[in-house]
Design an enzyme around this catalytic site. Sequence first.
Site, mmCIF file in Angstrom:
data_model
loop_
_atom_site.group_PDB
_atom_site.id
_atom_site.type_symbol
_atom_site.label_atom_id
_atom_site.label_comp_id
_atom_site.label_asym_id
_atom_site.label_seq_id
_atom_site.Cartn_x
_atom_site.Cartn_y
_atom_site.Cartn_z
ATOM 1 N N CYS A 1 0.810 -1.217 0.000
ATOM 2 C CA CYS A 1 0.000 0.000 0.000
ATOM 3 C C CYS A 1 0.849 1.275 0.000
ATOM 4 O O CYS A 1 0.308 2.371 -0.156
ATOM 5 C CB CYS A 1 -0.952 0.002 1.184
ATOM 6 S SG CYS A 1 -2.220 -1.277 1.051
ATOM 7 N N HIS B 1 -11.954 8.573 -10.535
ATOM 8 C CA HIS B 1 -10.795 8.589 -11.434
ATOM 9 C C HIS B 1 -9.842 9.744 -11.116
ATOM 10 O O HIS B 1 -9.337 10.423 -12.001
ATOM 11 C CB HIS B 1 -11.227 8.590 -12.904
ATOM 12 C CG HIS B 1 -11.709 7.250 -13.339
ATOM 13 N ND1 HIS B 1 -12.991 6.805 -13.076
ATOM 14 C CD2 HIS B 1 -11.078 6.242 -13.974
ATOM 15 C CE1 HIS B 1 -13.131 5.586 -13.556
ATOM 16 N NE2 HIS B 1 -11.987 5.205 -14.098
ATOM 17 N N GLU C 1 -12.580 -1.168 -0.119
ATOM 18 C CA GLU C 1 -11.539 -1.042 -1.134
ATOM 19 C C GLU C 1 -11.427 -2.319 -1.959
ATOM 20 O O GLU C 1 -11.002 -2.278 -3.102
ATOM 21 C CB GLU C 1 -10.179 -0.773 -0.489
ATOM 22 C CG GLU C 1 -10.065 0.553 0.185
ATOM 23 C CD GLU C 1 -8.708 0.763 0.814
ATOM 24 O OE1 GLU C 1 -8.307 1.925 0.930
ATOM 25 O OE2 GLU C 1 -8.042 -0.215 1.202
#
Length: 118
Positions: free
Chosen positions: A25, A69, A108
């Site tokens: 991550c 996005h 997520e």
Amino acid sequence: MFRITKEFHFSASHQLTSLPPDHQCARLHGHNYIVEVELSAKDLDVHGFVRDYHDLAPLKRYIDESLDHRHLNEVLGHEQVTAEYLARHFYEWCKARLPETAAVRVSETPKTWAEYRP
């Protein structure tokens, strides 16, 4: 207590730079996020609703116009953009506009969820 939920989706990138460099991550990566907003009320309104689902359209616009996005670190202005942080961020955004907001969950990945419920 009556409860309703509505789900929203968006895709975005983030990077958790405070993690060790070998942590996955810590690298720039993205997710297909799911945001689930829960509203609750002791009583229903005159139409029999906790809240009309159409009243959540501004959240959809906010997500589509500001987050979808995009790189969340840049949009939100810091490097701690975790699912937990996003859950609180969406809760506060919704609570300011929809007083019935009770909780927000953010996913997520298909197997992970973070929830903010004061």
